[in-house]
Every structure is written in C-alpha cells, then in structure tokens.
Design a protein around this motif. Structure first.
Motif, PDB file in Angstrom:
ATOM      1  N   ILE A 137     -36.801   7.484  46.434  1.00  0.00           N
ATOM      2  CA  ILE A 137     -36.071   6.937  47.586  1.00  0.00           C
ATOM      3  C   ILE A 137     -35.638   8.061  48.526  1.00  0.00           C
ATOM      4  CG2 ILE A 137     -33.920   5.774  48.268  1.00  0.00           C
ATOM      5  CD1 ILE A 137     -34.276   3.994  45.786  1.00  0.00           C
ATOM      6  N   ARG A 138     -35.155   9.168  47.959  1.00  0.00           N
ATOM      7  CA  ARG A 138     -34.742  10.310  48.786  1.00  0.00           C
ATOM      8  C   ARG A 138     -35.932  10.881  49.562  1.00  0.00           C
ATOM      9  NH1 ARG A 138     -31.822  12.023  44.050  1.00  0.00           N
ATOM     10  NH2 ARG A 138     -33.310  13.724  43.754  1.00  0.00           N
ATOM     11  N   ASN A 139     -37.082  10.969  48.895  1.00  0.00           N
ATOM     12  CA  ASN A 139     -38.281  11.500  49.555  1.00  0.00           C
ATOM     13  C   ASN A 139     -38.696  10.625  50.740  1.00  0.00           C
ATOM     14  OD1 ASN A 139     -38.742  13.807  47.963  1.00  0.00           O
ATOM     15  ND2 ASN A 139     -39.760  12.617  46.392  1.00  0.00           N
ATOM     16  N   ILE A 140     -38.632   9.310  50.556  1.00  0.00           N
ATOM     17  CA  ILE A 140     -39.019   8.396  51.640  1.00  0.00           C
ATOM     18  C   ILE A 140     -38.032   8.493  52.800  1.00  0.00           C
ATOM     19  CG2 ILE A 140     -39.470   5.993  52.269  1.00  0.00           C
ATOM     20  CD1 ILE A 140     -40.181   5.478  49.339  1.00  0.00           C
ATOM     21  N   ILE A 141     -36.733   8.556  52.480  1.00  0.00           N
ATOM     22  CA  ILE A 141     -35.710   8.681  53.531  1.00  0.00           C
ATOM     23  C   ILE A 141     -35.947   9.947  54.356  1.00  0.00           C
ATOM     24  CG2 ILE A 141     -33.246   9.085  53.958  1.00  0.00           C
ATOM     25  CD1 ILE A 141     -32.700   7.245  51.525  1.00  0.00           C
ATOM     26  N   ALA A 142     -36.285  11.039  53.672  1.00  0.00           N
ATOM     27  CA  ALA A 142     -36.571  12.295  54.377  1.00  0.00           C
ATOM     28  C   ALA A 142     -37.837  12.173  55.222  1.00  0.00           C
ATOM     29  CB  ALA A 142     -36.710  13.431  53.370  1.00  0.00           C
ATOM     30  N   ASN A 143     -38.864  11.491  54.697  1.00  0.00           N
ATOM     31  CA  ASN A 143     -40.122  11.324  55.433  1.00  0.00           C
ATOM     32  C   ASN A 143     -39.961  10.415  56.653  1.00  0.00           C
ATOM     33  OD1 ASN A 143     -41.432  12.931  53.579  1.00  0.00           O
ATOM     34  ND2 ASN A 143     -42.217  11.233  52.358  1.00  0.00           N
ATOM     35  N   LYS A 144     -39.023   9.468  56.564  1.00  0.00           N
ATOM     36  CA  LYS A 144     -38.807   8.499  57.648  1.00  0.00           C
ATOM     37  C   LYS A 144     -37.739   8.976  58.633  1.00  0.00           C
ATOM     38  CE  LYS A 144     -41.330   4.839  56.146  1.00  0.00           C
ATOM     39  NZ  LYS A 144     -42.254   4.005  56.940  1.00  0.00           N
ATOM     40  N   PHE A 145     -37.358  10.231  58.541  1.00  0.00           N
ATOM     41  CA  PHE A 145     -36.265  10.754  59.380  1.00  0.00           C
ATOM     42  C   PHE A 145     -36.531  10.554  60.873  1.00  0.00           C
ATOM     43  CE2 PHE A 145     -34.561  14.426  61.788  1.00  0.00           C
ATOM     44  CZ  PHE A 145     -33.208  14.154  61.666  1.00  0.00           C
ATOM     45  N   LYS A 146     -37.774  10.804  61.305  1.00  0.00           N
ATOM     46  CA  LYS A 146     -38.103  10.732  62.734  1.00  0.00           C
ATOM     47  C   LYS A 146     -38.054   9.307  63.294  1.00  0.00           C
ATOM     48  CE  LYS A 146     -40.929  14.925  62.907  1.00  0.00           C
ATOM     49  NZ  LYS A 146     -42.275  15.487  63.192  1.00  0.00           N
ATOM     50  N   VAL A 147     -38.208   8.308  62.436  1.00  0.00           N
ATOM     51  CA  VAL A 147     -38.182   6.916  62.923  1.00  0.00           C
ATOM     52  C   VAL A 147     -36.878   6.214  62.531  1.00  0.00           C
ATOM     53  CG1 VAL A 147     -40.687   6.657  62.965  1.00  0.00           C
ATOM     54  CG2 VAL A 147     -39.432   6.125  60.855  1.00  0.00           C
ATOM     55  N   THR A 148     -35.866   7.009  62.183  1.00  0.00           N
ATOM     56  CA  THR A 148     -34.579   6.452  61.775  1.00  0.00           C
ATOM     57  C   THR A 148     -33.550   6.628  62.890  1.00  0.00           C
ATOM     58  OG1 THR A 148     -35.028   6.954  59.453  1.00  0.00           O
ATOM     59  CG2 THR A 148     -32.744   6.525  60.042  1.00  0.00           C
ATOM     60  N   THR A 149     -32.869   5.538  63.207  1.00  0.00           N
ATOM     61  CA  THR A 149     -31.802   5.567  64.207  1.00  0.00           C
ATOM     62  C   THR A 149     -30.482   5.293  63.509  1.00  0.00           C
ATOM     63  OG1 THR A 149     -33.336   4.700  65.867  1.00  0.00           O
ATOM     64  CG2 THR A 149     -30.987   4.576  66.381  1.00  0.00           C
ATOM     65  N   ALA A 150     -29.519   6.200  63.693  1.00  0.00           N
ATOM     66  CA  ALA A 150     -28.208   6.048  63.056  1.00  0.00           C
ATOM     67  C   ALA A 150     -27.199   5.516  64.069  1.00  0.00           C
ATOM     68  CB  ALA A 150     -27.736   7.382  62.496  1.00  0.00           C
ATOM     69  N   VAL A 151     -26.385   4.550  63.635  1.00  0.00           N
ATOM     70  CA  VAL A 151     -25.370   3.948  64.508  1.00  0.00           C
ATOM     71  C   VAL A 151     -24.014   3.978  63.809  1.00  0.00           C
ATOM     72  CG1 VAL A 151     -26.986   2.448  65.721  1.00  0.00           C
ATOM     73  CG2 VAL A 151     -25.890   1.632  63.642  1.00  0.00           C
ATOM     74  N   ASP A 152     -22.961   3.885  64.615  1.00  0.00           N
ATOM     75  CA  ASP A 152     -21.610   3.894  64.065  1.00  0.00           C
ATOM     76  C   ASP A 152     -21.378   2.626  63.239  1.00  0.00           C
ATOM     77  OD1 ASP A 152     -19.051   4.937  63.663  1.00  0.00           O
ATOM     78  OD2 ASP A 152     -18.229   3.672  65.245  1.00  0.00           O
ATOM     79  N   ASN A 153     -21.735   1.466  63.807  1.00  0.00           N
ATOM     80  CA  ASN A 153     -21.731   0.200  63.069  1.00  0.00           C
ATOM     81  C   ASN A 153     -22.745  -0.722  63.721  1.00  0.00           C
ATOM     82  OD1 ASN A 153     -20.355  -1.805  64.976  1.00  0.00           O
ATOM     83  ND2 ASN A 153     -18.869  -0.116  64.936  1.00  0.00           N
ATOM     84  N   PHE A 154     -23.162  -1.745  63.002  1.00  0.00           N
ATOM     85  CA  PHE A 154     -24.172  -2.660  63.535  1.00  0.00           C
ATOM     86  C   PHE A 154     -23.699  -4.092  63.365  1.00  0.00           C
ATOM     87  CE2 PHE A 154     -28.058  -5.147  63.606  1.00  0.00           C
ATOM     88  CZ  PHE A 154     -28.713  -4.605  64.703  1.00  0.00           C
ATOM     89  N   LEU A 155     -23.361  -4.751  64.494  1.00  0.00           N
ATOM     90  CA  LEU A 155     -22.937  -6.164  64.512  1.00  0.00           C
ATOM     91  C   LEU A 155     -21.812  -6.442  63.519  1.00  0.00           C
ATOM     92  CD1 LEU A 155     -26.450  -7.901  64.619  1.00  0.00           C
ATOM     93  CD2 LEU A 155     -25.005  -7.308  66.559  1.00  0.00           C
TER      94      LEU A 155
END
Length: 218
Positions: free
Chosen positions: A117-135
């Motif tokens: 899971i950690r490896n995938i999260i690191a690999n998907k870093f470029k397509v990941t958008t972080a937000v303060d909260n969502f809805l």
C-alpha cells in the motif's frame, strides 16, 4: 532494501485551487522497483483470490435424481451392460470429478500488505490531490456540489477514468452525494487496499487521512 521517502503534498484549502498549504508524510518503501512490483503483485493476487466465492457445484451420479432402476437386464439383450440411466456416460447423468464448493484463501503478512500500500501511494503521488476537507460540512446530500468541488480541484471527470476519494471518516451525506457519480468511489483511509489504489487514475485525499496513513501504514 527498504528506504524512507518523504512526500510533500500541497493542501488545497476548502477545495479552492488558489489557497494552498504544505503537508509532508514519510513512508518506508522499496528502493528497488522490481521488489516493489513483486510486493504489489503478491498483495493483488491475495486480494483477488480471497474475493472468490468458490460456490460452483456439480452433481455426481449419486446426487442426480432418478436412475434407481436398472435400464435393462444384464444379459440377453446384446447391449452393453448398464446399471443406471444416470451414469456419467449418459446424457443427464452425473459429472465425473466435477467442481465442488471450496474455500479459496491466500495469506500475506501484514507488513508485506502495508508495504504494498505504501509503495502504491508513493507511485501515485503525481496524480494525488490533497485537500483540507472534502464535503465534510454538507447539510444535505448534493451530487451537484460534489461535482463542483471535484472540478474546482482541477480534476476533469472523464469516461473510464476512475477517481478515488480517501477520507478519514465516511460521512453519510458525502457518501450519498458521490453515490450517483460514475467512475468515482469513496473509501475510508483505514480500509485502503491495493486494488482500489491501483484502479484509481486520480486520487483525492484529505489532510487527516495523510496523517492517519503515516500512523497506520508505518
């Protein structure tokens, strides 16, 4: 070899693309890409195997209805001897060595699964958008609001392009707002799995979820 990698995310404030803050997490991942892929593959095979129901079943000659009477006498007819019309050699008869219900179960160590899971999260870093909260503060479900928030993050919804939204807690209104959106799924950070992450073309993750990932999947 396991190394520590720091991922620096720009946190979008309240789904506003102009307001940003920084948040970083440190994950232990595989240094070698081949080892990383092997680990991910192992976790995916385990998950797909455990999803199998294994409830396929066929009837043997003893389970097929009928066939209790001998079709013809043993001798004198010139035909081959037969004891039942439910013989596997006949149409409507039983099945020889057919499939029976069974459990499909494959095991993987917890540390290996977390590493995948950690490896995938690191690999998907470029397509990941972080937000303060969502809805998070929705008073009532609104699919229109959900679509607008996704669009405001600069993510364009496309056919067959899956969006995965990772939250620290599944709110009822958030779930109902996203339920009718195609190619969009919502998941609790504590229930992350390799298949969901691999199938995602875009990932939206909340700030609290990032902190939990660093704690849970350390």
């Amino acid at each position: 070899m396991i190394i520590q990698q720091q991922l620096n995310y720009k946190i979008r404030q309240n789904q506003n693309i102009k307001e940003e803050a920084n948040e970083s997490i440190t994950l232990k991942i595989n240094e070698n890409s081949n080892s990383s892929m092997y680990n991910i593959h192992k976790a995916v095979i385990k998950q797909l195997t455990n999803k199998r129901h294994g409830n396929t079943s066929t009837k043997t000659r003893s389970e097929v209805r009928g066939g209790g009477k001998k079709p013809w006498k043993q001798k004198g007819t010139g035909r081959a001897r037969a004891g039942s019309i439910r013989s596997p050699l006949k149409k409507g008869g039983g099945v020889i060595f057919g499939p029976k219900p069974k459990k499909y179960m494959q095991k993987i160590n917890k540390k290996e699964n977390r590493l995948a899971i950690r490896n995938i999260i690191a690999n998907k870093f470029k397509v990941t958008t972080a937000v303060d909260n969502f809805l998070k503060n929705l008073v009532h479900p609104s699919t229109k609001t959900a679509k607008e928030n996704i669009h405001n993050l600069g993510i364009i919804r496309q056919k067959n392009k899956k969006i995965l939204i990772i939250v620290e807690k599944k709110e009822k209104n958030t779930y109902l707002s996203l339920r009718n959106l195609k190619y969009t799924s919502l998941i609790n950070v504590k229930h992350l799995n390799t298949l969901e992450l691999l199938n995602a073309d875009q990932i939206i993750i909340t700030k609290q979820s990032l902190n939990l990932i660093e704690q849970i999947y350390k």
